[in-house]
Design an enzyme around this catalytic site. Structure first.
Site, PDB file in Angstrom:
ATOM      1  N   LYS A   1       0.999  -1.299   0.106  1.00 41.29           N
ATOM      2  CA  LYS A   1       0.021  -0.045   0.049  1.00 41.29           C
ATOM      3  C   LYS A   1       0.920   1.280   0.001  1.00 41.29           C
ATOM      4  CE  LYS A   1       0.914   1.222   4.489  1.00 41.29           C
ATOM      5  NZ  LYS A   1       1.468   2.452   4.822  1.00 41.29           N
TER       6      LYS A   1
ATOM      7  N   VAL B   1      11.197  -3.959   1.916  1.00 37.02           N
ATOM      8  CA  VAL B   1      11.031  -4.094   3.492  1.00 37.02           C
ATOM      9  C   VAL B   1      11.358  -2.861   4.363  1.00 37.02           C
ATOM     10  CG1 VAL B   1      12.086  -5.540   5.411  1.00 37.02           C
ATOM     11  CG2 VAL B   1      11.575  -6.808   3.188  1.00 37.02           C
TER      12      VAL B   1
ATOM     13  N   GLY C   1       7.424   1.625   4.799  1.00 35.46           N
ATOM     14  CA  GLY C   1       6.017   2.412   4.766  1.00 35.46           C
ATOM     15  C   GLY C   1       5.169   1.572   3.662  1.00 35.46           C
TER      16      GLY C   1
ATOM     17  N   SER D   1       0.698  -7.230   5.030  1.00 35.26           N
ATOM     18  CA  SER D   1      -0.111  -7.660   3.977  1.00 35.26           C
ATOM     19  C   SER D   1       0.183  -9.120   3.875  1.00 35.26           C
ATOM     20  CB  SER D   1       0.308  -6.934   2.560  1.00 35.26           C
ATOM     21  OG  SER D   1      -0.476  -7.438   1.530  1.00 35.26           O
TER      22      SER D   1
ATOM     23  N   ASP E   1      -2.049  -2.350  10.589  1.00 35.21           N
ATOM     24  CA  ASP E   1      -2.500  -2.211   9.058  1.00 35.21           C
ATOM     25  C   ASP E   1      -3.015  -3.334   8.551  1.00 35.21           C
ATOM     26  OD1 ASP E   1      -1.939   0.546   8.788  1.00 35.21           O
ATOM     27  OD2 ASP E   1       0.326   0.029   8.002  1.00 35.21           O
TER      28      ASP E   1
HETATM   29  P1  ATP Z   1       4.293  -0.381   7.596  1.00 39.45           P
HETATM   30  O1  ATP Z   1       4.196   0.438   6.402  1.00 39.45           O
HETATM   31  O2  ATP Z   1       3.347  -1.081   8.036  1.00 39.45           O
HETATM   32  O3  ATP Z   1       5.005   0.529   8.683  1.00 39.45           O
HETATM   33  P2  ATP Z   1       7.004  -1.467   6.953  1.00 39.45           P
HETATM   34  O4  ATP Z   1       7.118  -1.563   5.516  1.00 39.45           O
HETATM   35  O5  ATP Z   1       7.631  -0.247   7.648  1.00 39.45           O
HETATM   36  O6  ATP Z   1       5.285  -1.431   7.370  1.00 39.45           O
HETATM   37  P3  ATP Z   1       7.469  -4.104   7.035  1.00 39.45           P
HETATM   38  O7  ATP Z   1       8.289  -4.307   5.738  1.00 39.45           O
HETATM   39  O8  ATP Z   1       6.184  -4.749   7.025  1.00 39.45           O
HETATM   40  O9  ATP Z   1       7.614  -2.629   7.581  1.00 39.45           O
HETATM   41  O10 ATP Z   1       8.525  -4.978   8.119  1.00 39.45           O
HETATM   42  C1  ATP Z   1       9.176  -4.153   9.031  1.00 39.45           C
HETATM   43  C2  ATP Z   1      10.053  -4.974   9.969  1.00 39.45           C
HETATM   44  O11 ATP Z   1       9.088  -6.382  10.433  1.00 39.45           O
HETATM   45  C3  ATP Z   1      11.165  -5.892   9.167  1.00 39.45           C
HETATM   46  O12 ATP Z   1      12.367  -5.070   9.810  1.00 39.45           O
HETATM   47  C4  ATP Z   1      11.143  -7.232   9.432  1.00 39.45           C
HETATM   48  O13 ATP Z   1      12.104  -7.739  10.356  1.00 39.45           O
HETATM   49  C5  ATP Z   1       9.879  -7.363  10.213  1.00 39.45           C
HETATM   50  N1  ATP Z   1       9.053  -8.405   9.520  1.00 39.45           N
HETATM   51  C6  ATP Z   1       8.169  -9.581  10.226  1.00 39.45           C
HETATM   52  N2  ATP Z   1       7.695 -10.163   9.332  1.00 39.45           N
HETATM   53  C7  ATP Z   1       7.867  -9.814   8.144  1.00 39.45           C
HETATM   54  C8  ATP Z   1       7.404 -10.096   6.820  1.00 39.45           C
HETATM   55  N3  ATP Z   1       6.593 -10.984   6.499  1.00 39.45           N
HETATM   56  N4  ATP Z   1       7.863  -9.145   6.083  1.00 39.45           N
HETATM   57  C9  ATP Z   1       8.638  -8.185   5.991  1.00 39.45           C
HETATM   58  N5  ATP Z   1       9.165  -7.827   7.378  1.00 39.45           N
HETATM   59  C10 ATP Z   1       8.869  -8.645   8.334  1.00 39.45           C
END
Ligand code: ATP
Length: 295
Positions: A12, A97, A100, A106, A138
């Site tokens: 997203k 990863v 944001g 997801s 989320d």
């Molecule tokens: P948001 O937009 O909800 O803040 P994000 O993009 O900041 O999400 P993610 O990529 O969802 O962050 O993941 C952040 C942390 O969560 C990573 O540092 C990772 O170690 C941990 N994590 C646990 N499970 C997962 C997964 N399935 N995919 C990615 N990261 C994961």
């Protein structure tokens, strides 16, 4: 019983993000306009005779134990319904990863959906959403998808009419940002009035299907923390706007930046510049995609 499922977990972007207050439980009340985009992780679920949850992923630095959100999602439902078989989850990550884009949330949403289906648990989407918020704020939205207003900590969702289709250019700088730290460093009281995004105005623009007006109302209060720390964010936004983006913004707590384009050639040109131009070494992942509006 279905024993094998292939699923797509879409990422997203936030067209607008406002933080209202810090709650006593440590979470923040937010108002956000969420939009699913066409970048997705691939998941394969395989039921196994052997009990337990096994996770495999293409990214060696991601946990494969209970720290992975897909593990937590499977465990939550399998414990509650005392599922006797086991599950093997293969996760191929394509969503950047810690960027944001709610990648982990997801993935968790897809596993909730898949486990419910695979073991005939009979839960409705609303029932899955109620459980999903325990894993991440989320997750309920990731079960809903499309264009939506998200309030509370993210669990109060109002579906909105699908945004008019356009191209979305996404660029993630080669830095990782902790959502928790960004919220901790946000001084809500010091915020000036003009960086308060007009969420209601954006909802109206979406209802009128006025893409130009939606783009004018882009705003994300978390830029005050992340973009201040990492100048590359404003630099990427500038490249997108210079090349004809309707507007550009940081998504979530960052550092991913996105721009919306109605002109395919302009979008391609901006893509090329970010991919191969002077910022290429800093804008590590660049994708040209579209909005994803199927629910
Ligand atoms: P948001 O937009 O909800 O803040 P994000 O993009 O900041 O999400 P993610 O990529 O969802 O962050 O993941 C952040 C942390 O969560 C990573 O540092 C990772 O170690 C941990 N994590 C646990 N499970 C997962 C997964 N399935 N995919 C990615 N990261 C994961």
């Amino acid at each position: 019983m279905t024993t094998h499922l292939k699923l797509k977990a879409y990422g997203k972007i936030n067209l607008a993000l406002d933080v209202l207050r810090k709650r006593e439980d440590g979470y923040h009340d937010v108002r956000m306009i969420m939009q699913t985009v066409g970048i997705y992780d691939q998941l394969e679920l395989q039921a196994t005779r052997k009990p337990g949850i096994a996770v495999e992923t293409n990214l060696s630095y991601l946990p494969v134990n209970e720290n992975n959100l897909v593990y937590q999602a499977a465990k939550l439902l399998m414990d509650e319904f005392s599922v006797k078989s086991g599950i093997h989850i293969t996760l191929r990550k394509f969503i950047p990863v810690a960027a944001g884009m709610a990648g982990g949330s997801s993935d968790a949403a897809s596993v909730l959906f898949g486990v419910n289906k695979m073991f005939n648990l009979g839960l409705s989407r609303e029932e899955l959403m109620k459980r999903g918020v325990k894993i991440g704020a989320d997750v309920p939205y990731c079960l809903l998808r499309g264009t939506a207003l998200s309030e509370g900590i993210g669990e109060k969702l109002t579906p909105l009419p699908a945004m008019p289709q356009c191209r979305v250019l996404i660029a993630k700088p080669g830095i990782s940002v902790s959502t928790k730290l960004v919220y901790e460093n946000l001084n809500i009281n010091a915020r000036s009035g003009d960086c308060h995004p007009d969420i209601d105005g954006m909802v109206q623009a979406i209802q009128k299907q006025d893409l130009q007006e939606v783009a004018k109302k882009f705003g994300n209060v978390l830029e005050l923390v992340t973009a201040k720390k990492y100048p590359i964010i404003e630099e990427i936004k500038a490249v997108m706007k210079k090349n004809g983006a309707l507007n550009a913004l940081m998504s979530g707590s960052g550092p991913t930046v996105f721009g919306l384009f109605t002109d395919e050639r302009a979008a391609q040109k901006a893509y090329e510049e970010l991919r191969y131009g002077s910022l290429a070494s800093l804008a590590k992942q660049v994708y040209l995609t579209s909005l994803f509006n199927r629910r």
